[in-house]
Every structure is written in structure tokens, then in C-alpha cells.
Design a protein around this motif. Structure first.
Motif, PDB file in Angstrom:
ATOM      1  N   PHE A 226     -16.644   3.163   6.898  1.00 47.28           N
ATOM      2  CA  PHE A 226     -16.370   4.003   5.725  1.00 47.28           C
ATOM      3  C   PHE A 226     -17.507   3.771   4.729  1.00 47.28           C
ATOM      4  O   PHE A 226     -17.697   2.643   4.254  1.00 47.28           O
ATOM      5  CB  PHE A 226     -15.033   3.618   5.080  1.00 47.28           C
ATOM      6  CG  PHE A 226     -13.838   3.795   5.970  1.00 47.28           C
ATOM      7  CD1 PHE A 226     -13.046   4.929   5.878  1.00 47.28           C
ATOM      8  CD2 PHE A 226     -13.495   2.820   6.897  1.00 47.28           C
ATOM      9  CE1 PHE A 226     -11.940   5.094   6.699  1.00 47.28           C
ATOM     10  CE2 PHE A 226     -12.385   2.964   7.722  1.00 47.28           C
ATOM     11  CZ  PHE A 226     -11.607   4.111   7.619  1.00 47.28           C
ATOM     12  N   ASP A 227     -18.256   4.818   4.416  1.00 47.66           N
ATOM     13  CA  ASP A 227     -19.344   4.633   3.455  1.00 47.66           C
ATOM     14  C   ASP A 227     -18.794   4.662   2.032  1.00 47.66           C
ATOM     15  O   ASP A 227     -17.618   4.980   1.787  1.00 47.66           O
ATOM     16  CB  ASP A 227     -20.450   5.667   3.652  1.00 47.66           C
ATOM     17  CG  ASP A 227     -19.985   7.107   3.447  1.00 47.66           C
ATOM     18  OD1 ASP A 227     -19.065   7.348   2.633  1.00 47.66           O
ATOM     19  OD2 ASP A 227     -20.546   8.011   4.095  1.00 47.66           O
ATOM     20  N   ALA A 228     -19.653   4.312   1.082  1.00 49.77           N
ATOM     21  CA  ALA A 228     -19.210   4.165  -0.306  1.00 49.77           C
ATOM     22  C   ALA A 228     -18.641   5.461  -0.872  1.00 49.77           C
ATOM     23  O   ALA A 228     -17.632   5.452  -1.589  1.00 49.77           O
ATOM     24  CB  ALA A 228     -20.376   3.672  -1.167  1.00 49.77           C
ATOM     25  N   LYS A 229     -19.274   6.598  -0.560  1.00 48.88           N
ATOM     26  CA  LYS A 229     -18.805   7.881  -1.085  1.00 48.88           C
ATOM     27  C   LYS A 229     -17.416   8.212  -0.538  1.00 48.88           C
ATOM     28  O   LYS A 229     -16.538   8.672  -1.277  1.00 48.88           O
ATOM     29  CB  LYS A 229     -19.802   8.981  -0.712  1.00 48.88           C
ATOM     30  CG  LYS A 229     -19.437  10.355  -1.256  1.00 48.88           C
ATOM     31  CD  LYS A 229     -20.496  11.392  -0.875  1.00 48.88           C
ATOM     32  CE  LYS A 229     -20.117  12.767  -1.397  1.00 48.88           C
ATOM     33  NZ  LYS A 229     -21.143  13.793  -1.031  1.00 48.88           N
ATOM     34  N   THR A 230     -17.216   7.962   0.735  1.00 46.79           N
ATOM     35  CA  THR A 230     -15.917   8.237   1.345  1.00 46.79           C
ATOM     36  C   THR A 230     -14.839   7.343   0.759  1.00 46.79           C
ATOM     37  O   THR A 230     -13.715   7.793   0.473  1.00 46.79           O
ATOM     38  CB  THR A 230     -16.000   8.031   2.867  1.00 46.79           C
ATOM     39  OG1 THR A 230     -16.948   8.948   3.414  1.00 46.79           O
ATOM     40  CG2 THR A 230     -14.645   8.246   3.516  1.00 46.79           C
ATOM     41  N   ILE A 231     -15.155   6.077   0.568  1.00 50.05           N
ATOM     42  CA  ILE A 231     -14.180   5.141   0.001  1.00 50.05           C
ATOM     43  C   ILE A 231     -13.773   5.583  -1.404  1.00 50.05           C
ATOM     44  O   ILE A 231     -12.598   5.527  -1.775  1.00 50.05           O
ATOM     45  CB  ILE A 231     -14.742   3.715  -0.014  1.00 50.05           C
ATOM     46  CG1 ILE A 231     -14.912   3.197   1.417  1.00 50.05           C
ATOM     47  CG2 ILE A 231     -13.811   2.771  -0.797  1.00 50.05           C
ATOM     48  CD1 ILE A 231     -15.593   1.850   1.511  1.00 50.05           C
ATOM     49  N   GLU A 423     -16.555  -1.795   6.997  1.00 50.52           N
ATOM     50  CA  GLU A 423     -16.362  -1.608   8.429  1.00 50.52           C
ATOM     51  C   GLU A 423     -14.954  -2.053   8.790  1.00 50.52           C
ATOM     52  O   GLU A 423     -14.523  -3.140   8.390  1.00 50.52           O
ATOM     53  CB  GLU A 423     -17.379  -2.423   9.235  1.00 50.52           C
ATOM     54  CG  GLU A 423     -18.822  -2.010   9.010  1.00 50.52           C
ATOM     55  CD  GLU A 423     -19.764  -2.633  10.021  1.00 50.52           C
ATOM     56  OE1 GLU A 423     -19.287  -3.392  10.898  1.00 50.52           O
ATOM     57  OE2 GLU A 423     -20.977  -2.367   9.957  1.00 50.52           O
ATOM     58  N   ALA A 424     -14.254  -1.244   9.544  1.00 51.32           N
ATOM     59  CA  ALA A 424     -12.920  -1.599  10.026  1.00 51.32           C
ATOM     60  C   ALA A 424     -13.006  -1.833  11.529  1.00 51.32           C
ATOM     61  O   ALA A 424     -13.356  -0.924  12.286  1.00 51.32           O
ATOM     62  CB  ALA A 424     -11.921  -0.485   9.718  1.00 51.32           C
ATOM     63  N   ALA A 445     -13.350  10.861   7.802  1.00 52.90           N
ATOM     64  CA  ALA A 445     -13.652   9.783   6.857  1.00 52.90           C
ATOM     65  C   ALA A 445     -14.247   8.557   7.543  1.00 52.90           C
ATOM     66  O   ALA A 445     -15.068   7.845   6.942  1.00 52.90           O
ATOM     67  CB  ALA A 445     -12.383   9.376   6.101  1.00 52.90           C
ATOM     68  N   ALA A 446     -13.819   8.285   8.758  1.00 54.39           N
ATOM     69  CA  ALA A 446     -14.215   7.068   9.455  1.00 54.39           C
ATOM     70  C   ALA A 446     -15.244   7.393  10.528  1.00 54.39           C
ATOM     71  O   ALA A 446     -14.948   8.105  11.484  1.00 54.39           O
ATOM     72  CB  ALA A 446     -12.984   6.408  10.084  1.00 54.39           C
ATOM     73  N   SER A 447     -16.453   6.869  10.393  1.00 51.79           N
ATOM     74  CA  SER A 447     -17.514   7.127  11.379  1.00 51.79           C
ATOM     75  C   SER A 447     -17.365   6.139  12.527  1.00 51.79           C
ATOM     76  O   SER A 447     -17.430   4.920  12.311  1.00 51.79           O
ATOM     77  CB  SER A 447     -18.886   6.963  10.728  1.00 51.79           C
ATOM     78  OG  SER A 447     -19.051   7.865   9.665  1.00 51.79           O
ATOM     79  N   PRO A 448     -17.191   6.618  13.759  1.00 49.29           N
ATOM     80  CA  PRO A 448     -17.020   5.696  14.892  1.00 49.29           C
ATOM     81  C   PRO A 448     -18.323   5.023  15.302  1.00 49.29           C
ATOM     82  O   PRO A 448     -19.242   5.675  15.794  1.00 49.29           O
ATOM     83  CB  PRO A 448     -16.487   6.603  16.007  1.00 49.29           C
ATOM     84  CG  PRO A 448     -16.143   7.906  15.366  1.00 49.29           C
ATOM     85  CD  PRO A 448     -17.028   8.005  14.168  1.00 49.29           C
ATOM     86  N   ASN A 449     -18.415   3.746  15.011  1.00 45.31           N
ATOM     87  CA  ASN A 449     -19.514   2.897  15.493  1.00 45.31           C
ATOM     88  C   ASN A 449     -20.908   3.478  15.265  1.00 45.31           C
ATOM     89  O   ASN A 449     -21.701   3.620  16.196  1.00 45.31           O
ATOM     90  CB  ASN A 449     -19.326   2.599  16.982  1.00 45.31           C
ATOM     91  CG  ASN A 449     -20.130   1.394  17.437  1.00 45.31           C
ATOM     92  OD1 ASN A 449     -20.382   0.484  16.663  1.00 45.31           O
ATOM     93  ND2 ASN A 449     -20.508   1.383  18.692  1.00 45.31           N
TER      94      ASN A 449
END
Length: 455
Positions: A226-231, A423-424, A445-449
Motif C-alpha cells: 500500500f503506497d502512501a497515497k493509497t493509505i 507492506e502486508a 488499493a493493494a499492489s501484489p508483490n
């Protein structure tokens, strides 16, 4: 690129450097006794561009610095006895050095997280150590890349929680750098005074805690970023009158919990039964008691699970319509309850009765039908941020590759090293992970790897 190969080139056993008189056994806490002796991995990647970097001297200095650090943190060098105490401090820490057949920058671009287990010396999230007192509490592997080093650590959760690992590793780095003023001196006695161990601890409670961690299913682990903008956008959606300023960790945890519920319901569509979904967040006891200044550097499992409980039934509205702000409100409320007054009830010998009542309640909860779904969330966002061995901050913290055990429904949140992203690292049953990876709202929202960003 050819297959990544990790070849062990040397093996050592590192012991405390100081010759000390016979040390008294280190007492575990009641919380340590209840914690399965599984190994938690962490790998810290350091690109090194110094043209005069002396690898042989660096390796020798790392070993010597670890030995000196173990003199302060000597329990990590011992072995657990009867789930009551740690002794035999001369047994030492297994320490491997390995050569990796690629450049560290290339590896970070490849994102081959399944290789991460090869960078730590002990099997990841394994229960093998539970019944075998020969197993160490700590293992280290120094992985040598072209133009970089990755330090892999296997820490037994029987003694090592996030804060304990953070203090130890930062102290090792300080000794290696020659900055002894940065050493964090541990408090080795306070935790057992607060939560004394029991030699009559019923086996049913130990089995309960193991059963909550290991579900007996095939597990898939994936990394989502999750990047800062998405968070920031997730935080805005998570706001409510009760929680007007949700933290980054609260917001991301709530978002993950929501979509784990969505994935679960997609696999059980048509059910008419009531089911509980529980998000258990790890909280640091040290910062939640009035003795914070005394406990801050205390070793051991001074952490607790704060459970947020959501009841779902066939009358629940469409799961995808669950409001994030409501879930974050539940998460916030469960953590607020973990205050000094709450932990006071578990302190000392008198607190054992309260602990038994709590564990009996957990046994009842785990036995109801249909079985509640429990998701655990651990945040490392306040740990390891300044772990410096003289090469600057690590470029990346790798958590785990493929988990071969049945340790599932677990998420570890790790800070990205170049910005304020998160990172989750999510471990789920394979079928549920496959469903999560097809959730378009989640993937928006969540970029996979993605590749690891270079600072």
C-alpha cells in the motif's frame, strides 16, 4: 536469470564473549510459557557500493559483534528447559554464512519471495522446537550477494517478540559500528516478576494457544504493498465520529479485515448460519502499563492480542457493503481496552486466576459452531526502522517465503523503507488467498508483490 541458489559456505556457533561466573537460569514469563516456540523470520537487505568494502573483515567483525552483544542478551544463547526457564547459555547461536548467485539489486527487482526461507537458518513458522529442548532461541544467516549483504534472522517466539528483536538487533548493529552509546541494555528480570511462570500450567492451555496459531490447512503467503497515497485515501474512508483520525496501521488493518471477510463469504455463499469474524491485533504491553519506563527494554513476550469481534449472519447486508469506518471503530475499541487496568488483573501470582478465566473463555469461543474465523495482525512499523550495521538503513525487510506448516490467517505489516507505505505479508488458506487475489476492490488499493523501491 538462472535459478537463485543459496550455498552455505561456513557454519559457526556464536557464544557470549565474556567469561562470566555461573549465570542463574533465566525465568520465562507466563506469557512466554503460553507462546508456541515457532520461529519468526526476518531478512534485512543492504546494498553495498563501497569500492573498498572488505568482505572477510566484515564477516569476522559481524561474528565478533554478535558474540559481544550476546553477553548482554545471554538468554538468547541458551535453551528452554521444561517450559519454565532458560539455561545452558554456552550452547550458543547457530550462525551460517552463505553465498547467493546474483546481484542484490537484481534480486530485489525479481521479488522472488518464495526464496526468502533460504536466507534464514531455521525453518519458518515451524512447530518443531516445541517438544525439543535442543532447539536454539535464535539463529542467524549472513547472505552474501554481489554488491550487498542480507542478514537473515530466525527468532523463537518462545522468548522473542518484536520489541525484544528490535532491541537486540539494534544493539548488535551498534556494537558492529563501534557506537556503544547506542547499545540498548536489556532488562532481564522485570517481565518474570510481573507475570511469573507456573510449573503447574495445564497442558490444555498450551494446546489451545498452539491450536489458535496452527489451523492444519495448506497455506499461501503473498506480499501486498500500500503506497502512501493509497493509505491516505483509506484513512479518509475509515474516519468516523468515534475515530476521527485513524492511524495508518488501523486503516490498513481494517481494509484487510474487510476484504478477508469478503473472500471468506465468497467461499461460503448460501450459508444461513451465524459466524464470528475476529481480528486479533498484537499490542505491546510495555507501552500500555504505567511502568513503561521500566518495561521498555524488558525481554520476552510482553505482547497481547486485542480481539475485535464482528458477528455475521444470513441477515447481514451484502458483505462488500460493510463500512470500513465501522470495522476500524471495532479495532480501535478493542485496543483501547488493553490498558494498565486491564493488564493489572494478570499481574503477579494473583493474576493467574484471571488468566485462566481468560483462557477458558477462549476455549469456549474456539469450540462454538460454526467455528469463528480468527485473523491475527502484527505491526512491525515501529520496529527495525533504524537498524544500521554501518551501511545505512536496509533497502527492504523480507518476512517469509512459502510456509510449509499450517500457520495461517496471519498478517504482518512492515514499513516500506523509502516512503510511508506499508507492506502486508498475508498468510491464508490457499483457496481463500486465490479468492482474495481476484477481488477488484482489494487489488485497486493493494499492489501484489511490486518491485522493491530503491531509496
Amino acid at each position: 536469470m538462472e535459478k537463485i541458489e543459496v550455498s552455505i559456505i561456513s557454519k559457526h556457533t556464536i557464544k557470549p564473549s565474556a567469561s562470566t561466573p555461573r549465570l542463574q537460569p533465566y525465568k520465562l514469563t507466563l506469557l512466554d510459557q503460553l507462546t508456541p516456540a515457532m520461529y519468526v523470520p526476518m531478512v534485512f537487505f543492504y546494498p553495498i557500493t563501497d569500492p573498498v568494502f572488505n568482505l572477510p573483515q566484515t564477516l569476522a567483525d559481524l561474528r565478533q559483534a554478535l558474540s559481544e552483544t550476546l553477553t548482554l542478551y545471554y538468554p538468547l544463547s541458551g535453551r528452554v528447559k521444561n517450559n519454565l526457564y532458560i539455561d545452558d547459555f554456552e550452547e550458543g547461536v547457530p550462525y551460517l554464512e552463505a553465498r547467493v548467485n546474483c546481484d542484490i539489486t537484481d534480486f530485489l527487482m525479481l521479488r522472488k519471495i518464495e526464496c526468502l526461507n533460504e536466507f534464514v537458518p531455521i525453518k519458518t513458522f515451524s512447530m518443531e522446537a516445541i517438544s525439543d529442548e535442543r532447539y536454539p532461541l535464535l539463529g542467524v544467516q549472513v547472505n552474501i550477494f554481489d554488491s550487498g549483504i542480507a542478514i537473515g534472522v530466525s527468532g523463537s517466539h518462545k522468548l522473542i517478540d518484536g520489541r525484544t528483536a528490535d532491541c537486540f538487533l539494534k544493539s548488535w548493529g551498534a556494537v558492529f559500528r563501534g557506537c556503544r552509546e547506542d547499545i540498548i541494555h536489556p532488562c532481564l528480570s522485570e517481565a518474570a516478576l510481573l507475570f511469573p511462570p507456573r510449573d503447574d500450567l495445564p497442558e490444555k492451555y498450551i494446546a489451545l494457544m498452539e491450536g489458535l496459531r496452527f489451523a492444519g490447512k495448506k497455506v499461501s503467503t503473498r506480499r501486498f504493498v500500500f503506497d502512501a497515497k493509497t493509505i491516505s485515501a483509506i484513512q479518509d474512508e475509515a474516519k468516523s465520529e468515534s475515530v476521527p483520525k485513524p492511524s495508518r496501521v488501523q486503516a490498513v488493518t481494517g481494509f484487510l479485515w474487510k476484504h478477508l471477510i469478503v473472500a471468506s463469504r465468497a467461499l461460503t455463499s448460501g450459508t444461513t448460519s451465524t459466524k464470528l469474524s475476529i481480528a486479533a491485533q498484537a499490542v505491546n504491553i510495555r507501552s500500555r502499563m504505567n511502568m513503561e519506563t521500566v518495561l521498555d527494554n524488558a525481554t520476552g513476550n510482553l505482547m497481547w492480542w486485542a480481539p475485535a469481534i464482528l458477528e455475521l449472519s444470513h441477515t447481514t447486508p451484502e458483505i462488500s457493503d460493510l463500512k470500513l469506518c465501522d470495522l476500524v471503530n471495532l479495532l480501535n475499541g478493542s485496543v483501547k481496552q488493553c490498558n494498565d487496568d486491564y493488564f493489572e488483573t494478570f499481574k503477579g501470582k494473583e493474576g493467574y486466576e484471571s488468566m485462566c478465566e481468560y483462557l477458558d473463555f477462549q476455549r469456549i469461543m474456539s469450540s462454538i459452531e460454526p467455528t469463528p474465523e480468527i485473523y491475527t495482525f502484527s505491526s512491525w512499523t515501529s520496529f527495525f526502522n533504524q537498524l544500521d550495521f554501518g551501511w545505512g538503513r536496509s533497502s527492504w525487510i523480507g518476512v517469509t517465503g512459502k510456509i510449509e506448516s499450517a500457520y495461517c490467517n496471519s498478517t504482518v505489516l512492515v514499513p516500506t523503507q523509502c516512503d510511508t507505505g506499508i507492506e502486508a505479508w498475508v498468510s491464508l488458506e490457499e483457496e481463500k488467498m486465490a479468492t482474495l487475489k481476484q477481488d477488484p476492490q482489494f487489488l485497486a488499493a493493494a499492489s501484489p508483490n511490486p518491485p522493491v523501491s530503491r531509496c
